[in-house]
Design an enzyme around this catalytic site. Sequence first.
Site, PDB file in Angstrom:
ATOM      1  N   THR A   1      50.712  42.084  44.633  1.00 46.05           N
ATOM      2  CA  THR A   1      50.472  43.339  45.343  1.00 46.05           C
ATOM      3  C   THR A   1      49.507  43.106  46.485  1.00 46.05           C
ATOM      4  O   THR A   1      48.733  42.150  46.482  1.00 46.05           O
ATOM      5  CB  THR A   1      49.796  44.388  44.439  1.00 46.05           C
ATOM      6  N   ASP A   2      49.535  44.027  47.434  1.00 45.43           N
ATOM      7  CA  ASP A   2      48.415  44.105  48.358  1.00 45.43           C
ATOM      8  C   ASP A   2      47.239  44.614  47.527  1.00 45.43           C
ATOM      9  O   ASP A   2      47.407  45.068  46.387  1.00 45.43           O
ATOM     10  CB  ASP A   2      48.730  45.032  49.536  1.00 45.43           C
ATOM     11  N   TRP A   3      46.051  44.555  48.108  1.00 47.34           N
ATOM     12  CA  TRP A   3      44.840  44.852  47.326  1.00 47.34           C
ATOM     13  C   TRP A   3      44.741  46.359  46.982  1.00 47.34           C
ATOM     14  O   TRP A   3      44.454  47.184  47.837  1.00 47.34           O
ATOM     15  CB  TRP A   3      43.609  44.353  48.063  1.00 47.34           C
ATOM     16  N   GLY A   4      45.052  46.656  45.724  1.00 45.48           N
ATOM     17  CA  GLY A   4      45.010  48.055  45.295  1.00 45.48           C
ATOM     18  C   GLY A   4      46.342  48.759  45.446  1.00 45.48           C
ATOM     19  O   GLY A   4      46.387  49.984  45.497  1.00 45.48           O
TER      20      GLY A   4
END
Length: 725
Positions: A260-263
């Site tokens: 994932t991207d961060w968050g």
Amino acid sequence: MKKKNLFLALLLLISFTGVTGKTISNAQIQEQKIASLLKKMTLEEKVGMLHANSKFYVDGVKRLGIPGLALSDGPHGVRAEMNLHDWNYAGWTNDSATCFPPGTALAASWNRALAYQRGIVLGEEARFRKKDVLLGPGVNIIRTPLCGRNFEYLSEDPFLVAEMAVPYIQALQSKDVSASVKHFLANNQEDHRTSIDVSVSERALHEIYLPAFKAAVMQGGSHTVMVAYNKFRGDWCSENEYLDREILRNELGFKGILMTDWGATHSTVKAALAGLDLEMGTEKKDYNDWYFAQPLINAVKEGKVPVAVVDEKVANILRVMLETKMLDEKSREKGKINTPEHQKAAYQSAAEAAVLLRNENHLLPIDFSRLKSVAIIGDNATRKHCSGGLSSEIKTIYEVTPLEAMQKKFGSKLKINFAQGYEKQSVFHDGNNSGQSNSDKVDWKLIDEAVKTAAASDVAILFCGLNHDFDTESFDRQNMKLPYGQETLIREVAKVNPRTVVVIIAGSPVELAGIANRVPALLWTWYGGMEAGNAAVDLLSGTVNPSGKLPFTLPVSLEQSPAHALGNFPGREGKVNYEEDILVGYRWFDTKKITPQYPFGFGLSYTTFELSATTADQKVYHTKDLIRIKFNLKNSGSIYGAEVVQLYVSHPGSAVLRPTKELKGFEKSFLQSGETKTVEISLRVSDLAYYNEAAKGWKLEPGEYLLQLATSSADMLQTIKIVVE
Ligand code: BGC
């Protein structure tokens, strides 16, 4: 063969053959290793590998010799070390790195070899810093001039993006570091990026937004892919069955880590089943509470997620570890950092990126030895940019500004008169509100001073453009104008000094209509990385001949641009519809017959080129054929230089709407004065197909196609007609 050698050879043979005696491929050996490790792991150990244990690290399984993963931003340099559990820098003293010019500058070079060279440097530096995954390249399409992250991305054209991304990834990974091609998919704006729901047709998806990811995975072999924050057709990208399972895994055959991207994770079961492997950056204090931590263990125990699905994810991670020799540290690339070669690569990248947009009466290059004085004006003459932009920011050991380079190269021979001209009025705020508002104030005191300085100097050079308060992750620009009253400044200076040069430092389109015809010379040098100033001054003085070409269309005004003309940016009520469909960038301008300020692919040189003797190897082609176009390219001017010849394809007789023309090939050639080279550009007949939604596949229409050789999307030099049967 001696007895001992024979024994060794036998041993080797046995280890490469199975019980059946058939040869086992390396891939099979790898899969066996993965299966054997999986057998030894508990569910808790497996799940421990599927989520971060800090901002940029992931656990391994120590007892089995499986190391953890170390990840780092970013696309144009290895980011400085962050604290484990917050977003502050760790304050190390040994984490400076080489800073390259960002993505648009790389694409503007149209030089695949430079993309490869960058990959090598980044790989070596990432290894020196003991990183396993470098989070880049960012290959999202530049859909709007306003996207804050345009500077990190590459182009509005999917072919150009793919051609630059593939060598970058291959080179990076040859140094035992994984690339992470991002952001999958349709992350084409920063405003509302964590909530916006993107709607795009199947055709535009396949023709515009997917090709770079496809090439990154299938040709580049990218080991990891980062999913975007946004939603795609109602589902978050991190749990989007269609994108992640059907397209990425099944259609493109991706066997690496989908992170994932961060968050960007929003669920456990849905994301797990859709094919997500690794959860990063979730904003929950206790890592055990993350979606892919205890909740995933529970989901397996409750029968909502089969163990086989967890095994698939761990296998993907182990596969990437084996590919990058993580289980065999001794044989792994050791890396090096901040070497003179690395800095030279950063310089070359800056020098080859610059695009000469205008050069009336050959004002450029400037023979500084014949001048007594030069005025250097503008905030960008002294501003350093490497440390801006957010996740792609670099702590670099040095960054040469244009003024410093001028002083060093010519300071002892001529008078350098500096004037501030305009001041940075914005403040960068990470988060929701940008510092862009109230940034158009004209400061007459600074302008008057600059005008006086320019009037008293032989030549005036203005370093203008944007900075990373505008070209940044997290938010988009509010308009396309030059901020801080720069337009007024440029006009006033040009009135008093006919030898005025404007250097634009920016990573995305800015409005030039108010100044383009009022100054004799315009050079776009992008953010030039650590060697920005040296490259800019060498370009101005003619030590380097500009050879870059615009990787995006420069519209006259924002309203010309497709998403804005149709009112589809940044969307409404949480949704954005890509109504312009396949007509992104020059595809829109050409098809709608709109004349931009400067077309895609445009860029002048200090020398001239002539193209002749264009031939295709056949007149009639069939589905599986390769089309080979040959031509002679001559440097007809008096100095060394490079030209990028571009190949555009049109199908006027198509039964469906096709863009007036599409880029399908290019070649950059370097030629001495008077030299002629025979150049070949080839493309596959299958590259002429369009995506047919009804048939859910690519359709090649028979008939006549036009292949045009050009020096920009608006400057066609030669046309060849071919027939596809
Ligand atoms: C960005 C990514 C980046 C990540 C880690 C995110 O906000 O969108 O591109 O790699 O942060 O810093």
